[in-house]
Design a protein around this motif. Structure first.
Motif, PDB file in Angstrom:
ATOM      1  N   THR A 272       0.703  -1.145   0.042  1.00 10.70           N
ATOM      2  CA  THR A 272      -0.077   0.036   0.157  1.00 10.70           C
ATOM      3  C   THR A 272       0.870   1.278  -0.095  1.00 10.70           C
ATOM      4  N   SER A 273       1.985   1.287   0.419  1.00  5.29           N
ATOM      5  CA  SER A 273       2.883   2.245   0.551  1.00  5.29           C
ATOM      6  C   SER A 273       2.546   3.573   1.470  1.00  5.29           C
ATOM      7  N   SER A 274       1.692   2.806   2.508  1.00  4.48           N
ATOM      8  CA  SER A 274       0.959   3.901   3.420  1.00  4.48           C
ATOM      9  C   SER A 274       1.135   3.427   4.940  1.00  4.48           C
ATOM     10  N   SER A 275       1.815   3.951   5.583  1.00  2.77           N
ATOM     11  CA  SER A 275       1.897   3.494   7.179  1.00  2.77           C
ATOM     12  C   SER A 275       0.421   3.633   7.575  1.00  2.77           C
ATOM     13  N   ASN A 276      -0.190   4.814   7.207  1.00  3.95           N
ATOM     14  CA  ASN A 276      -1.454   5.123   7.799  1.00  3.95           C
ATOM     15  C   ASN A 276      -2.546   3.963   7.410  1.00  3.95           C
ATOM     16  N   ASN A 308       6.613   8.791  13.376  1.00  2.00           N
ATOM     17  CA  ASN A 308       7.920   7.976  13.049  1.00  2.00           C
ATOM     18  C   ASN A 308       8.128   7.330  11.573  1.00  2.00           C
ATOM     19  N   MET A 309       9.283   7.917  11.000  1.00  2.11           N
ATOM     20  CA  MET A 309       9.408   7.216   9.487  1.00  2.11           C
ATOM     21  C   MET A 309      11.066   6.959   9.509  1.00  2.11           C
ATOM     22  N   ASP A 310      11.382   6.063  10.001  1.00  2.00           N
ATOM     23  CA  ASP A 310      12.855   5.579   9.766  1.00  2.00           C
ATOM     24  C   ASP A 310      13.263   5.504   8.471  1.00  2.00           C
ATOM     25  N   GLY A 311      12.392   4.841   7.575  1.00  2.00           N
ATOM     26  CA  GLY A 311      12.639   4.221   6.438  1.00  2.00           C
ATOM     27  C   GLY A 311      12.650   5.469   5.306  1.00  2.00           C
ATOM     28  N   THR A 312      11.902   6.564   5.443  1.00  2.00           N
ATOM     29  CA  THR A 312      11.825   7.813   4.913  1.00  2.00           C
ATOM     30  C   THR A 312      13.195   8.459   5.084  1.00  2.00           C
ATOM     31  N   ALA A 313      13.413   8.645   6.586  1.00  2.00           N
ATOM     32  CA  ALA A 313      14.498   9.443   6.889  1.00  2.00           C
ATOM     33  C   ALA A 313      15.722   8.923   6.193  1.00  2.00           C
ATOM     34  N   ALA A 351       2.201  13.059   7.548  1.00  2.00           N
ATOM     35  CA  ALA A 351       1.827  11.696   7.809  1.00  2.00           C
ATOM     36  C   ALA A 351       2.152  10.766   6.970  1.00  2.00           C
ATOM     37  N   GLY A 352       1.849   9.522   7.421  1.00  2.00           N
ATOM     38  CA  GLY A 352       2.403   8.400   6.663  1.00  2.00           C
ATOM     39  C   GLY A 352       1.569   7.986   5.368  1.00  2.00           C
ATOM     40  N   VAL A 353       1.755   8.696   4.387  1.00  2.00           N
ATOM     41  CA  VAL A 353       1.052   8.457   3.247  1.00  2.00           C
ATOM     42  C   VAL A 353       1.821   8.263   2.108  1.00  2.00           C
ATOM     43  N   PRO A 354       1.417   7.690   1.150  1.00  2.00           N
ATOM     44  CA  PRO A 354       2.380   7.399  -0.278  1.00  2.00           C
ATOM     45  C   PRO A 354       3.118   8.683  -0.784  1.00  2.00           C
ATOM     46  N   GLY A 355       4.380   8.561  -0.990  1.00  2.00           N
ATOM     47  CA  GLY A 355       4.899   9.573  -1.624  1.00  2.00           C
ATOM     48  C   GLY A 355       5.365  11.129  -0.604  1.00  2.00           C
ATOM     49  N   VAL A 356       4.929  10.775   0.663  1.00  2.00           N
ATOM     50  CA  VAL A 356       5.159  12.059   1.369  1.00  2.00           C
ATOM     51  C   VAL A 356       6.765  12.466   1.501  1.00  2.00           C
ATOM     52  N   GLY A 357       7.610  11.259   1.325  1.00  2.00           N
ATOM     53  CA  GLY A 357       8.775  11.269   1.462  1.00  2.00           C
ATOM     54  C   GLY A 357       9.506  12.284   0.699  1.00  2.00           C
ATOM     55  N   LEU A 358       8.840  12.547  -0.540  1.00  2.00           N
ATOM     56  CA  LEU A 358       9.669  13.468  -1.537  1.00  2.00           C
ATOM     57  C   LEU A 358       9.179  14.749  -1.005  1.00  2.00           C
ATOM     58  N   LEU A 385      11.101   2.715  -4.016  1.00  2.00           N
ATOM     59  CA  LEU A 385      11.636   2.716  -2.566  1.00  2.00           C
ATOM     60  C   LEU A 385      10.657   3.161  -1.904  1.00  2.00           C
ATOM     61  N   ASP A 386       9.551   3.851  -2.121  1.00  2.00           N
ATOM     62  CA  ASP A 386       8.269   4.079  -0.960  1.00  2.00           C
ATOM     63  C   ASP A 386       7.881   2.829  -0.586  1.00  2.00           C
ATOM     64  N   MET A 387       7.742   1.618  -1.368  1.00  2.00           N
ATOM     65  CA  MET A 387       7.212   0.654  -0.686  1.00  2.00           C
ATOM     66  C   MET A 387       7.990  -0.060   0.335  1.00  2.00           C
ATOM     67  N   MET A 388       9.283  -0.053  -0.073  1.00  2.00           N
ATOM     68  CA  MET A 388      10.446  -0.724   0.777  1.00  2.00           C
ATOM     69  C   MET A 388      10.385   0.224   2.027  1.00  2.00           C
ATOM     70  N   ARG A 389      10.296   1.456   1.908  1.00  2.00           N
ATOM     71  CA  ARG A 389      10.720   2.470   3.243  1.00  2.00           C
ATOM     72  C   ARG A 389       9.536   2.179   3.938  1.00  2.00           C
ATOM     73  N   THR A 390       8.286   2.207   3.549  1.00  2.00           N
ATOM     74  CA  THR A 390       7.259   2.060   4.201  1.00  2.00           C
ATOM     75  C   THR A 390       6.917   0.836   5.193  1.00  2.00           C
ATOM     76  N   ALA A 391       7.540  -0.418   4.651  1.00  2.00           N
ATOM     77  CA  ALA A 391       7.647  -1.426   5.488  1.00  2.00           C
ATOM     78  C   ALA A 391       8.395  -1.414   6.521  1.00  2.00           C
ATOM     79  N   VAL A 392       9.666  -0.424   6.436  1.00  2.00           N
ATOM     80  CA  VAL A 392      10.724  -0.229   7.470  1.00  2.00           C
ATOM     81  C   VAL A 392       9.957   0.738   8.399  1.00  2.00           C
ATOM     82  N   ASN A 393       9.141   1.662   7.807  1.00  2.00           N
ATOM     83  CA  ASN A 393       8.450   2.505   8.902  1.00  2.00           C
ATOM     84  C   ASN A 393       7.517   1.953   9.845  1.00  2.00           C
ATOM     85  N   VAL A 394       6.710   0.938   9.169  1.00  2.00           N
ATOM     86  CA  VAL A 394       5.929   0.337  10.039  1.00  2.00           C
ATOM     87  C   VAL A 394       6.547  -0.701  10.933  1.00  2.00           C
TER      88      VAL A 394
HETATM   89  N1  ASP Z   1       4.854   6.152   2.216  1.00  2.00           N
HETATM   90  C1  ASP Z   1       5.685   6.418   3.497  1.00  2.00           C
HETATM   91  C2  ASP Z   1       4.683   5.943   4.859  1.00  2.00           C
HETATM   92  O1  ASP Z   1       3.438   5.985   4.607  1.00  2.00           O
HETATM   93  C3  ASP Z   1       5.845   7.899   3.464  1.00  2.00           C
HETATM   94  C4  ASP Z   1       7.210   8.067   2.454  1.00  2.00           C
HETATM   95  O2  ASP Z   1       8.262   7.779   2.692  1.00  2.00           O
HETATM   96  O3  ASP Z   1       6.586   8.729   1.580  1.00  2.00           O
HETATM   97  O4  ASP Z   1       5.111   5.725   5.604  1.00  2.00           O
END
Ligand code: ASP
Length: 438
Positions: A272-276, A308-313, A351-358, A385-394
């Motif tokens: 889903t690429s979304s922690s939320n 908390n967004m470790d993967g995004t960081a 918030a943890g939603v898709p693409g917010v990292g950018l 990368l969004d998919m992968m980092r969201t898994a790490v965020n969660v």
């Molecule tokens: N998609 C990420 C999340 O929901 C946020 C991001 O890195 O864009 O955690």
């Protein structure tokens, strides 16, 4: 029964991989076939995937609300609540800072982007969306209208209002009891709704993966392999190294058992690429699989999904070094320290939603004076990368929830150590016979 249980987690995984394969094949061989594009990719896969995401998002607000009311009433006093909140907040900030420091260190050593051929990059334009200033983020914590906060799904405002509401249920004593009991029942119902939605998860996950990979072939990665590789490497390193070490040292629990039980939530986050949107599944995994008490999980999980967004960081750290290398800009130690500080702060307000990292990356670049257009270079691989980092965020959200619960003695180690506890397969749709007679 146990064999059946096994099969559900495996089933989601198999469907996910099948989606990836089908999507990649379509991308490689059928990207020009109008029929497949119209009816399959933008038709069936798109509709089923979108339905699945909507179904997950549909659960978030009511689940967090009822669960949080139960949680606060379960904790029973404001001091403990404050202590739990502070611990979680500090740990979230710590892991984010560790994540980005690790990312910058590895990226500086490996040096992705040195001698990068600008010709290979896509000439995409990136216009930075406006990011809210920190003062506004703080002001926005308090909703002017709770209903509006609920309607727009503003997580921090919902958490703020719900906690205040639940504390006041406690404050009115006996009279508040029917409300907290009602919230408990409603929470049970919502958890059951999660179970029902998870029944269709394999198909939903398949559709999301198939659509993403048919639009986004794996070939895109090649020109960006150095950047992609370093981000992927640090994501794995942080998840299996830093987080697991913290779990072992601070949480005194088995990291392997933790990872095994987080698999379903990670698959959901990845697809889903979304922690939320993954909150319902993370909550379920943390409570039912890892044995964390609702009083801690209900609060720390949604809080983590937002701040908390470790993967995004990690992505931001590597991207900063990469773009600095590409443009031949030397950031120096102070530049990198600013990046670390900014990334930690930026994660709080978004918030943890898709693409917010950018968007967060644009804030960071602004601060250290890197060209924002540089972001266009990495956009091509960002979806993956969004998919992968969201898994790490969660995974980070759940790890900190476990550590806090352990410190507060709010985790059942019996459940944690039972490999079969709370398996997805225990979900059952009631048969008509078990429904009450009309
Ligand atoms: N998609 C990420 C999340 O929901 C946020 C991001 O890195 O864009 O955690």
């Amino acid at each position: 029964m146990s064999q059946q249980k096994m099969s559900m987690t495996t089933k989601i995984l198999i469907w996910m991989v099948s989606g990836l394969v089908v999507g990649s094949l379509i991308n490689a061989f059928a990207s020009e076939v109008t029929f497949i594009q119209d009816y399959l990719v933008n038709g069936l896969f798109h509709v089923v995937g979108a339905l699945f995401i909507s179904a997950l998002k549909m659960l978030v607000v009511p689940l967090v609300t009822f669960s949080l009311i139960c949680g606060v009433c379960g904790i029973g006093d404001v001091n403990t609540l404050g202590r739990v909140g502070l611990k979680a907040f500090l740990l979230f900030m710590l892991t984010t800072a560790l994540a980005i420091t690790l990312a910058i260190t590895v990226a500086v050593v490996v040096g992705p982007g040195e001698g990068f051929d600008m010709q290979t990059a896509e000439h995409a334009e990136f216009t930075a969306p406006a990011a809210p200033p920190l003062t506004q983020v703080i002001i926005d914590l308090v909703p002017t209208n709770p209903i509006a906060a609920y309607a727009s799904g503003n997580m921090l405002q919902i958490i703020f209002f719900t906690i205040l509401f639940a504390v006041c249920i406690l404050m009115i004593g006996e009279r508040g009891r029917p409300i907290s009991q009602g919230a408990e029942k409603l929470n049970d119902v919502m958890m059951e709704v999660v179970n029902v939605v998870m029944h269709v998860a394999p198909i939903g996950v398949f559709a999301l993966m198939a659509k993403t990979f048919s639009l986004q072939g794996l070939g895109l990665i090649l020109p960006m392999i150095s950047y992609f590789g370093v981000v992927a490497f640090v994501l794995v390193l942080h998840m299996t190294g830093t987080l697991m070490m913290l779990l072992k040292l601070l949480g005194r629990v088995s990291p392997l058992m933790f990872l095994k039980k987080m698999r379903t939530a990670q698959i959901f986050a990845f697809s889903t690429s979304s922690s939320n949107a993954t909150i319902p599944v993370t909550l379920r995994s943390v409570e039912n699989r890892l044995g964390v008490d609702n009083s801690t999980a209900s609060f720390v999980v949604p809080f983590g999904a937002t701040i908390n967004m470790d993967g995004t960081a990690i992505m931001q750290g590597v991207a900063t070094v990469f773009i600095a290398n590409v443009y031949g800009i030397d950031l120096g130690i102070s530049g990198y320290l600013t990046v670390i500080g900014m990334a930690v702060l930026a994660s709080i307000g978004t918030a943890g939603v898709p693409g917010v990292g950018l968007i967060m990356l644009a804030m960071v670049f602004n601060q250290v004076g890197l060209p924002i257009e540089g972001i266009a270079l990495i956009m091509g691989v960002d979806r993956l990368l969004d998919m992968m980092r969201t898994a790490v965020n969660v995974t980070g959200d759940a790890a900190i929830t476990t550590i806090v619960a352990r410190a507060e003695d709010k985790i059942s180690m019996e459940t944690f150590n039972d490999p079969d506890a709370g398996q997805v397969e225990e979900i059952h749709l009631p048969h008509e016979a078990s429904l009450p007679e009309k």
